[in-house]
Design an enzyme around this catalytic site. Structure first.
Site, PDB file in Angstrom:
ATOM      1  CG  ASP A 111      -1.821   1.152   1.342  1.00  0.00           C
ATOM      2  OD1 ASP A 111      -1.987   1.867   0.340  1.00  0.00           O
ATOM      3  OD2 ASP A 111      -2.389   1.356   2.437  1.00  0.00           O
ATOM      4  CG  ASP A 153      -3.819   4.852  -1.578  1.00  0.00           C
ATOM      5  OD1 ASP A 153      -3.129   3.825  -1.450  1.00  0.00           O
ATOM      6  OD2 ASP A 153      -4.640   5.224  -0.722  1.00  0.00           O
TER       7      ASP A 153
END
Length: 448
Positions: free
Chosen positions: A102, A237
């Site tokens: 992530d 992201d």
């Protein structure tokens, strides 16, 4: 900080591994580590789960064509079309965990049943118990130490400092083809030239913490959406499935593609009672930023500061004053329409229709699958270049294509941090992305 953890951490009990121990990654002689992805499609039952973090799963390397990929590959599996999870090993002998890779967080979080005497930090409460059903254990954050909980050194930093990779970059390619055997690839230490066309467009980070850049105008077809002409922030992201952006722009997108929304009586009342006044003020070239204050729908402190931490779901204090929020959006919408038409009745009718397409706070914005071919491209301006998403890219299909919904959701972050966009998987599928830690920049090139 608790809000950040409750959003990012997906288990009831999870632990933070403070010291970087050995991971189940194999590094090639070239100083590269490849992480290949495998894809699964959405179905209707899993639709509401599609926003959850992408995760990765390691497979047997011997089962993959060795002519396609190097032996130094961690094979990843796309879960529900929007999540990739992969196995890492911690300790010696290693204990294995499935984690999210992530770029929107910085810690390594893994579960533990014996945290009392370790170097672990433990979460004992998680707001959304439904997330327990997902087949991953934690998160491996690839963001910067500045947003790390407890300022713990991220795993990515240790990979660099211990000389495990060649260059201080990693790159991401996601395969949009749902039928492909390999769903994508993350390369630590470099790039794979097979997965992009042309040259990358690099833009500097605007803020170190998240992988955050500045974007310019967002175009709907060939038309401006107004809000970001002077620049907006954007977080790239890899742990977010969709594209999130300001309600004022997402509403315009909803209207253009026929997405379901909700009707706001407050919004429509402002158009009815103040639309003419707003129109005349804009025609007279009065300052649009204080217009809603002047007509009494916003206070002088209508914009509120928030915590330094930006989250994908942010509470906007202006929502407690809906008339102010709607007034500012209506001003934006009329400004946009004035560039296309000077017929007041036509413009106010269009704005009134926008009040019927506001993004739903929860759930998905369904659209007619048969109308996809008539929808406009949506284009982001990055580094003075245009990065377009065709409707086939930003519309998600489920149940073998019988159900479709928009890949855009609303996210309102007030000034000075906002307005802000979060460019998740939908954008990253279209553009091969290089995260350059050495030069503090991000590069985008057309994915191949």
């Amino acid at each position: 900080m608790l809000n950040q953890m409750s959003f990012k951490l997906l288990l009831v009990v999870m632990c933070l591994w403070i010291w970087f121990l050995s991971l189940a990654f194999t590094i090639s002689d070239e100083g590269l580590m490849r992480v290949s992805l495998k894809r699964r499609n959405l179905n209707f039952q899993s639709l509401n789960s599609s926003r959850i973090k992408r995760v990765i799963h390691q497979r047997n390397l011997e089962s993959v064509d060795q002519n396609c990929c190097s032996k130094d590959v961690v094979y990843l599996k796309n879960y529900l079309d929007v999540q990739y999870f992969g196995e890492i090993g911690i300790g010696s002998p290693p204990q294995y965990f499935n984690v999210v890779f992530d770029t929107g967080s910085s810690n390594l979080w893994v579960p533990s049943s014996k945290c009392i005497f370790s170097e672990f930090s433990e979460i004992i409460w998680e707001a959304n118990l439904a997330l327990l059903a997902f087949p991953f254990d934690g998160i491996l954050g690839l963001g910067f130490q500045g947003i790390s909980v407890g300022k713990v050194t991220p795993v990515w930093y240790n990979m660099i400092e211990q000389g495990h990779i060649k260059d201080r970059v990693f790159s991401l390619w996601l395969n949009h083809d749902p039928m492909a055997e390999i769903g994508g690839e993350i390369v630590f230490g470099g790039v794979d030239k097979r997965h992009f066309r042309g040259e990358h467009t690099y833009v500097p980070l605007s803020q170190k913490g998240y992988w955050q850049i500045e974007v310019g105008d967002i175009l709907l077809g060939n038309n401006t959406t107004g809000l970001c002409e002077g620049g907006c922030a954007a977080i790239v992201d890899s742990g977010t499935s969709l594209i999130a952006g300001p309600t004022g722009v997402v509403t315009q997108i909803n209207h253009a593609i026929g997405a379901e929304g909700y009707v706001s009586i407050e919004c429509k009342n402002i158009v009815q009672n103040y639309g003419n006044m707003i129109w005349e003020s804009l025609i007279s070239e009065l300052n649009p930023e204080i217009l809603c204050v002047d007509i009494g729908l916003c206070s002088n402190n209508g914009f509120q500061r928030i915590d330094d931490v930006i989250e994908t779901v942010v509470h906007n204090e202006n929502l407690d004053r809906p008339f102010c929020t709607f007034c500012n959006m209506i001003v934006l919408w009329i400004q946009v329409q004035l560039k296309k038409s000077n017929v007041k009745e036509k413009v106010l009718k269009h704005v009134d229709e926008l009040c019927e397409r506001l993004p739903k706070p929860v759930g998905q914005a369904f659209i007619n699958c048969n109308s996809i071919s008539t929808m406009p491209d949506i284009t982001f301006t990055i580094g003075n270049k245009l990065f377009s998403l065709p409707p086939e890219q930003y519309i998600l299909r489920v149940d073998e294509g019988s159900v479709c919904y928009s890949g855009f959701v609303a996210l309102d972050v007030p000034y000075p941090q906002g307005p802000i966009w979060v460019l998740g998987e939908i954008f990253l599928e279209a553009y091969h992305t290089v995260f350059d830690y050495e030069n503090l920049r991000i590069g985008f090139a057309e994915a191949a």
